[in-house]
Design a protein around this motif. Structure first.
Motif, PDB file in Angstrom:
ATOM      1  N   CYS A 133      -6.789   9.264 -30.362  1.00  0.00           N
ATOM      2  CA  CYS A 133      -6.978  10.600 -29.793  1.00  0.00           C
ATOM      3  C   CYS A 133      -5.653  11.351 -29.873  1.00  0.00           C
ATOM      4  O   CYS A 133      -4.602  10.822 -29.514  1.00  0.00           O
ATOM      5  N   HIS A 134      -5.720  12.569 -30.367  1.00  0.00           N
ATOM      6  CA  HIS A 134      -4.505  13.382 -30.451  1.00  0.00           C
ATOM      7  C   HIS A 134      -4.235  14.008 -29.075  1.00  0.00           C
ATOM      8  O   HIS A 134      -4.378  15.209 -28.872  1.00  0.00           O
ATOM      9  N   THR A 135      -3.830  13.153 -28.158  1.00  0.00           N
ATOM     10  CA  THR A 135      -3.713  13.519 -26.741  1.00  0.00           C
ATOM     11  C   THR A 135      -2.792  14.713 -26.521  1.00  0.00           C
ATOM     12  O   THR A 135      -3.098  15.610 -25.747  1.00  0.00           O
ATOM     13  N   PRO A 158      -2.336  10.818 -39.479  1.00  0.00           N
ATOM     14  CA  PRO A 158      -2.873  12.060 -40.031  1.00  0.00           C
ATOM     15  C   PRO A 158      -4.046  12.567 -39.206  1.00  0.00           C
ATOM     16  O   PRO A 158      -5.187  12.186 -39.454  1.00  0.00           O
ATOM     17  N   CYS A 159      -3.766  13.404 -38.227  1.00  0.00           N
ATOM     18  CA  CYS A 159      -4.858  14.008 -37.459  1.00  0.00           C
ATOM     19  C   CYS A 159      -5.664  14.894 -38.403  1.00  0.00           C
ATOM     20  O   CYS A 159      -5.100  15.741 -39.084  1.00  0.00           O
ATOM     21  N   PRO A 160      -6.987  14.710 -38.453  1.00  0.00           N
ATOM     22  CA  PRO A 160      -7.788  15.527 -39.381  1.00  0.00           C
ATOM     23  C   PRO A 160      -7.727  17.016 -39.045  1.00  0.00           C
ATOM     24  O   PRO A 160      -8.070  17.841 -39.882  1.00  0.00           O
ATOM     25  N   TRP A 161      -7.300  17.343 -37.834  1.00  0.00           N
ATOM     26  CA  TRP A 161      -7.285  18.746 -37.415  1.00  0.00           C
ATOM     27  C   TRP A 161      -5.883  19.333 -37.505  1.00  0.00           C
ATOM     28  O   TRP A 161      -5.734  20.518 -37.781  1.00  0.00           O
ATOM     29  N   CYS A 162      -4.852  18.532 -37.245  1.00  0.00           N
ATOM     30  CA  CYS A 162      -3.496  19.072 -37.109  1.00  0.00           C
ATOM     31  C   CYS A 162      -2.555  18.593 -38.197  1.00  0.00           C
ATOM     32  O   CYS A 162      -1.425  19.065 -38.280  1.00  0.00           O
ATOM     33  N   GLY A 163      -2.956  17.612 -38.997  1.00  0.00           N
ATOM     34  CA  GLY A 163      -2.045  17.075 -40.007  1.00  0.00           C
ATOM     35  C   GLY A 163      -1.255  15.907 -39.465  1.00  0.00           C
ATOM     36  O   GLY A 163      -1.481  15.451 -38.352  1.00  0.00           O
ATOM     37  N   GLY A 177      -2.038  16.974 -28.558  1.00  0.00           N
ATOM     38  CA  GLY A 177      -2.283  17.971 -29.592  1.00  0.00           C
ATOM     39  C   GLY A 177      -3.640  18.589 -29.383  1.00  0.00           C
ATOM     40  O   GLY A 177      -3.901  19.197 -28.351  1.00  0.00           O
ATOM     41  N   CYS A 178      -4.541  18.352 -30.318  1.00  0.00           N
ATOM     42  CA  CYS A 178      -5.842  19.015 -30.282  1.00  0.00           C
ATOM     43  C   CYS A 178      -6.842  18.293 -29.386  1.00  0.00           C
ATOM     44  O   CYS A 178      -7.942  18.763 -29.183  1.00  0.00           O
ATOM     45  N   ARG A 179      -6.465  17.105 -28.863  1.00  0.00           N
ATOM     46  CA  ARG A 179      -7.304  16.335 -27.941  1.00  0.00           C
ATOM     47  C   ARG A 179      -8.569  15.794 -28.596  1.00  0.00           C
ATOM     48  O   ARG A 179      -9.493  15.399 -27.911  1.00  0.00           O
TER      49      ARG A 179
HETATM   50 ZN   LIG Z   1      -4.761  17.025 -33.689  1.00  0.00          ZN
END
Ligand SMILES: [Zn+2]
Lengths: 994, 88
Positions: B58-60, B5-10, B62-64
């Protein structure tokens, strides 16, 4: 029509749709709706393969995915499919089916001589016997390769395209039998988005094989109605021919959907199969149960079949798998088969029931029909060679009860839940003594329903399915207040199963009794394993290969649990079952790979000048994902000649290099300088705008991580160059420090690698070329000195020009927007013609930098090299901390005998040292020979007219000039060389400062 | 497969992410003041915890963004995710 075992009426086959396929070249007549297995049986073919180890004749055991014997090869050429089960493969017109694992033919099997010479190869045979003497291994291997055949791989690349689907749903229902259909209906009626998958061509599962009724309709008719209702529901995706083969963390379920199954070999279709990656919120597991085989001597003979499979062949396919039957059971299920056989006109000569007093509705009916029932009796041996001819019966105390002639021996040892998917994800299961098998324990997101729970009757399956579907929908957040009603079926009174694992007394010693038919694992093998101390079920599995075939031991493992428990005198619950692993059934590798093959397996990155390089005749090399121009040979030129020409052109005139692949990161913000101070070993805050500096980046362990030039664009903006292959790791590393550690720094990082192309002009005439191409940047040394950058235009395009050099020559690296880069490249090339401009590739770039002793991260360094090791200790700031600094004073980092960068000059100037070659003080035959170091870079230097090499040599810097030797692999010789300072050309650096 | 669960992208599949090891290991304020042992402890030693584990991802693709995931290392159950600077 030569279908002697086809019943004259009944079944779900379409008698007005006849078709024909071949088995080992022989025509087989079938109807649409048949499987390959049912058609073979209808045609009287009972021998479908030979076993893995002993090459014993084998026939169909089941009518489903659990079969250990019915593996066949489909089709030929590049589309051939090995290890397909005849029991789940739809019969299709023109299909080519071949047996596997018999040599040279199915009827005459040379390999069974193996079986005759050494009738039973004990478990562990491969480990114990074939290891020594080692020199005979090639012989063994040749023999075993033949013996271990499991079909053959296609002989050419697969021409089919395979797709993958990513799907989400509220409720995934695995299995579309009674419970699955009820669950899918209930979930759909509750308002859930549903995916329902079943491995068979038609939904219905056991409903299609039974004579029972649901909601007043014959079961198959009810299944058809439920299926069409689901298929037309807008929020339901119904997937027949689809096997759920893996369940992973986060409830990712992989489904393999077979497409175009009505076409032989999928010929003419674009896609043979597709894999669905489904992320459901909730799962209903309605995977049913597998009937358990029973142990007796020769229990592997063709004609020995699971009782339920006999009913399926009779009722669903209108095939009688034999003409006279004996049934052997420890539960009620076989009585249903006895009634089915009697209804189909196949005489049942005897039922041997382990239980002393089988009561319940079904035994009562069988008794009424006059079927002879032997209570408290067991089958202890099957007679007959190529096929069952008779069954030998005994009482439980071992007293003989005579031999009964039959060509069909139906067995039922109870039912083991098909909990494979559940167990794959590590979900808990419990021993259920009622069924003497493990059953899945429900969890908050997995809802077992139907036979998989251990409740085997139809009415329970329909009830459980309905409530599981509704519960799953509710748990997924779908509740529209509708309470679906469960379909109804007659309640039957059944009597309990009596666990039965080993034949009584000495009869358990009779040979051979197969536990795992696919792997030819016998009862004796299990005994041997236990005797030799391999008693954990996982050890038994590895020692005997139990359950390790493509059938995944679906029939063998539940039987083995009970057998091992009895042999050890333990509770089966404590014996457990081997860990279940994906895939549940064989899946084509092509389907798993999907579109991620060929050019799409890994992206290829090219620069805007790619086509120019191609038309200039460049050879390319891969640098990470990049395809880079390697060298540009003229017609007839060797690589060596081309590289020498390119090198000399740069040294004497001018060369042009596409260096767009360098990583470029903009570091922006008020604290950018502070940030660079922390990540680089040297100081940055005082670097004036317009100037460039070379920097080293270390890991916290003090080892070199990356290097490159960074320029200060303005007060709050830097442009950092990274090495080509480290662009992404460096960005991730910098982001990690900024985001997790130095959250107070106001710094922003932007990758601009793709935005800016980079063209390097190098050589004494590069200034002339740049001027001729047209630029508003003043180029005089005083206006634009070394290690500075200027913004302006080149060939009419906005550009940043950097006076930095990786060749040691006067050099400009010109950054231009990527979409204008080809224009600028061509303009520079045209302008350079009068000056003899020469395009050069990565090989020449490497030679030129090696002549200057410049390191390449990853070539001179390997993650264990400090700045001082490569002679860059002067870049270490004493006045500030930086990442990795503390590690440089660890005792190991200051050892005087660390490997250090030196140059190597061979005694024979024509001889180029092998890269990676070991460096020693004195060659010799001593082993191990003490090693001083290794060669990291080695080339022929055209400008010096001799070979040069860089090497990492222990304590090398203090002993420059010493005699060393380098090993060569190909002619086993030692090449003498002397160490020297690693800068071979223009050590004062005069050429780049002009 | 882990659904992270990325806090920024879900929630996204784990192949979009890079694992960054154990969280909550601050860089020492003054590395020069540390003994070799203390520095080695910061540099090399990790708890390898069984059960509840706070770790960096790290959401490499995605949002980084780097963030903290709490995961049970036995069951692989994701127990939560948080942004740097938010109290756990
Ligand atoms: Zn993300």
């Amino acid at each position: 029509m030569s279908q002697p075992f086809r019943l004259t009426q009944g079944g779900r086959i379409e008698r007005d749709a006849p078709l024909q396929f071949t088995f080992d070249g022989r025509p087989i007549h079938a109807f649409r709706g048949d499987t390959v297995a049912s058609a073979l049986l209808a045609n009287g073919v009972t021998l479908v393969g030979r076993s893995f180890k002993y090459h014993r004749p084998r026939g169909m055991v089941s009518a489903g995915a659990e079969d250990p014997n019915a593996f066949v090869q489909l089709g030929h050429g590049p589309r051939t499919l090995p290890n397909r089960l005849a029991t789940v493969t739809a019969a299709a017109s023109g299909l080519e089916v071949r047996h596997v694992n018999a040599w040279p033919s199915l009827d005459f099997d040379l390999m069974s001589a193996f079986g005759l010479a050494a009738p039973f190869i004990p478990a562990g045979f491969y480990y114990k016997t074939l290891m020594w003497p080692r020199r005979l291994w090639p012989l063994y291997e040749h023999f075993l390769r033949h013996a271990a055949g499991l079909g053959h791989a296609p002989n050419a690349p697969d021409p089919d395209r395979y797709d993958q689907v990513h799907a989400h749903c509220d409720v995934l229902v695995v299995g579309a039998g009674a419970a699955g259909l009820a669950a899918a209906r209930a979930a759909e009626q509750s308002g859930a988005r549903v995916i329902v998958a079943d491995e068979q061509a038609e939904f219905g599962g056991g409903l299609l094989s039974t004579t029972e009724r649901v909601d007043g309709l014959p079961a198959p008719q009810w299944a058809d109605a439920a299926t069409s209702e689901l298929s037309s529901a807008p929020e339901v995706t119904a997937l027949p021919n689809t096997t759920a083969f893996g369940l992973y963390e986060s409830n990712l379920v992989l489904l393999a959907e077979r497409l175009h199954t009505d076409q032989p070999d999928n010929a003419g279709s674009e896609s043979g199969a597709r894999v669905w990656r489904v992320l459901p919120k909730q799962i209903v597991l309605a995977t049913g149960a597998h009937e358990r085989p029973l142990l007796f001597a020769n229990n592997d003979r063709p004609g020995v079949m699971l009782a339920g499979a006999i009913s399926t062949y009779l009722n669903r396919y209108a095939v009688a798998p034999g003409s006279r039957a004996v049934l052997f059971t420890n539960n009620d299920a076989a009585y249903l088969t006895a009634l089915d056989l009697a209804d189909a006109g196949v005489p049942v000569a005897a039922i041997a029931d382990v239980r002393s007093d089988p009561e319940g509705d079904l035994p009562a009916q069988a008794r009424t029909r006059g079927i002879p029932i032997h209570a408290g009796a067991v089958v202890v041996q099957a007679h007959g060679r190529g096929r069952v001819a008779a069954a030998e019966l005994c009482a439980l105390d071992g007293a003989p009860l005579g031999t009964v002639e039959c060509d069909l021996l139906g067995v039922s040892g109870g039912f083991a839940p098909a909990l494979h998917l559940h167990a794959q994800a590590g979900a808990p299961m419990t021993w259920n003594p009622q069924i003497a098998a493990f059953a899945p324990r429900p969890s908050h997101d997995i809802h077992p329903a139907g036979a998989v729970t251990g409740q085997l009757d139809l009415a329970s399956a329909l009830r459980q399915g309905t409530s599981a579907g509704a519960a799953a929908a509710a748990a997924a957040g779908c509740s529209n207040g509708h309470t679906p009603a469960a379909p109804r079926a007659a309640e039957t009174h059944t009597s309990d199963l009596e666990p039965y694992w080993l034949p009584p007394g000495d009869l358990a010693r009779a040979k051979p009794q197969f536990v795992d038919l696919h792997e030819d694992v016998t009862l004796d093998d299990l005994r041997l394993s236990l005797r030799e101390g391999f008693q954990s079920i996982e050890h038994v599995k590895r020692y005997t290969t139990l359950g390790m075939g493509p059938d995944q031991g679906k029939l063998a493992n539940p039987l083995a649990t009970g057998v091992i428990a009895q042999l050890l005198g333990r509770d089966p619950a404590s014996v457990g079952t081997p860990r279940h692993r994906p895939a549940y059934s064989p899946v084509s590798l092509g389907a798993i790979a999907g579109r991620h093959i060929g050019p799409l397996a890994d992206p290829v990155r090219v620069t805007p000048m790619q086509e120019w390089h191609q038309s200039a005749g460049a050879r390319f090399e891969n640098v990470g994902q990049w395809r880079r121009a390697w060298y540009y040979p003229h017609p007839g030129e060797s690589m060596h000649e081309a590289v020498a020409r390119e090198c000399l052109a740069v040294r004497h005139r001018v060369g042009i290099l596409d260096y767009s692949t360098l990583g470029k990161i903009e570091v922006t913000g008020p604290d950018a300088g502070e940030f660079l101070d922390r990540v680089y070993t040297n100081a940055w805050k005082r670097l004036r705008p317009g100037r460039c500096r070379y920097g080293l980046m270390l890991g916290e362990d003090g080892m070199i991580f990356d290097d490159g030039v960074t320029a200060r664009l303005d007060a709050q903006r830097y442009l950092m160059f990274t090495s080509t292959s480290n662009a992404a790791p460096v960005l991730a590393w910098l982001e990690q420090w900024l985001q997790t550690e130095w959250t107070d720094l106001r710094v922003y990082l932007t990758s601009v690698s793709e935005h800016w192309s980079n063209i390097a002009l190098a050589g004494p005439r590069s200034r002339d070329v740049l001027a001729a191409a047209g630029t508003d940047i003043p180029l005089a040394q005083k206006d634009f000195p070394f290690m500075t950058f200027r913004e302006g235009h080149v060939a009419g395009v906005p550009a940043r020009a950097f006076r930095i050099s990786f060749s040691g020559e006067l050099s400009y690296e010109i950054n231009v927007p990527a979409d204008r880069a080809l224009h600028v490249w061509e303009a520079l090339f045209d302008a350079g013609r009068p000056f003899g401009i020469t395009p050069y590739g990565t090989e020449t770039m490497h030679v030129l930098r090696a002549e200057k002793g410049f390191i390449i991260v990853g070539q001179e360094t390997d993650g264990s090299v400090t700045p001082d090791d490569v002679g860059l200790g002067r870049l270490l700031s004493r006045r500030k901390d930086f990442l990795g600094k503390r590690s440089l004073s660890r005792p190991d980092s200051v050892r005087p005998d660390r490997k250090q960068l030196v140059g190597l000059l061979t005694d024979d100037p024509a001889r180029v040292l092998p890269e990676g070659g070991h460096v020693v003080d004195t060659p010799g035959r001593r082993r191990p020979l003490p090693m001083r170091g290794h060669v990291t870079s080695s080339y022929f230097s055209p400008v010096l007219g001799r070979s040069i090499a860089l090497a990492m040599v222990a304590g090398g810097r203090a002993a420059l000039g010493e005699r060393l030797y380098v090993a060569t692999l190909h002619d086993d010789r030692w090449l003498p060389a002397r160490s020297c300072h690693p800068v071979f050309y223009d050590p004062e650096g005069a050429r780049q400062h002009v | 497969m882990l659904l992270i669960p990325c806090p920024w992208c879900g929630p996204r599949e784990d192949d979009e992410f890079t694992f960054g090891g154990e969280a909550d290991i601050p860089r020492p304020a003054d590395p020069a003041a540390l003994t070799d042992e203390q520095w080695a402890d910061y540099l090399f030693m990790r708890d390898n915890r069984r059960g509840h584990h706070r770790e960096q991802w790290c959401h490499t693709a995605g949002c980084r963004r780097w963030f903290i995931v709490e995961r049970d290392t036995v069951t692989n159950e994701i127990l939560g995710a948080s942004i740097y600077g938010d109290s756990p």
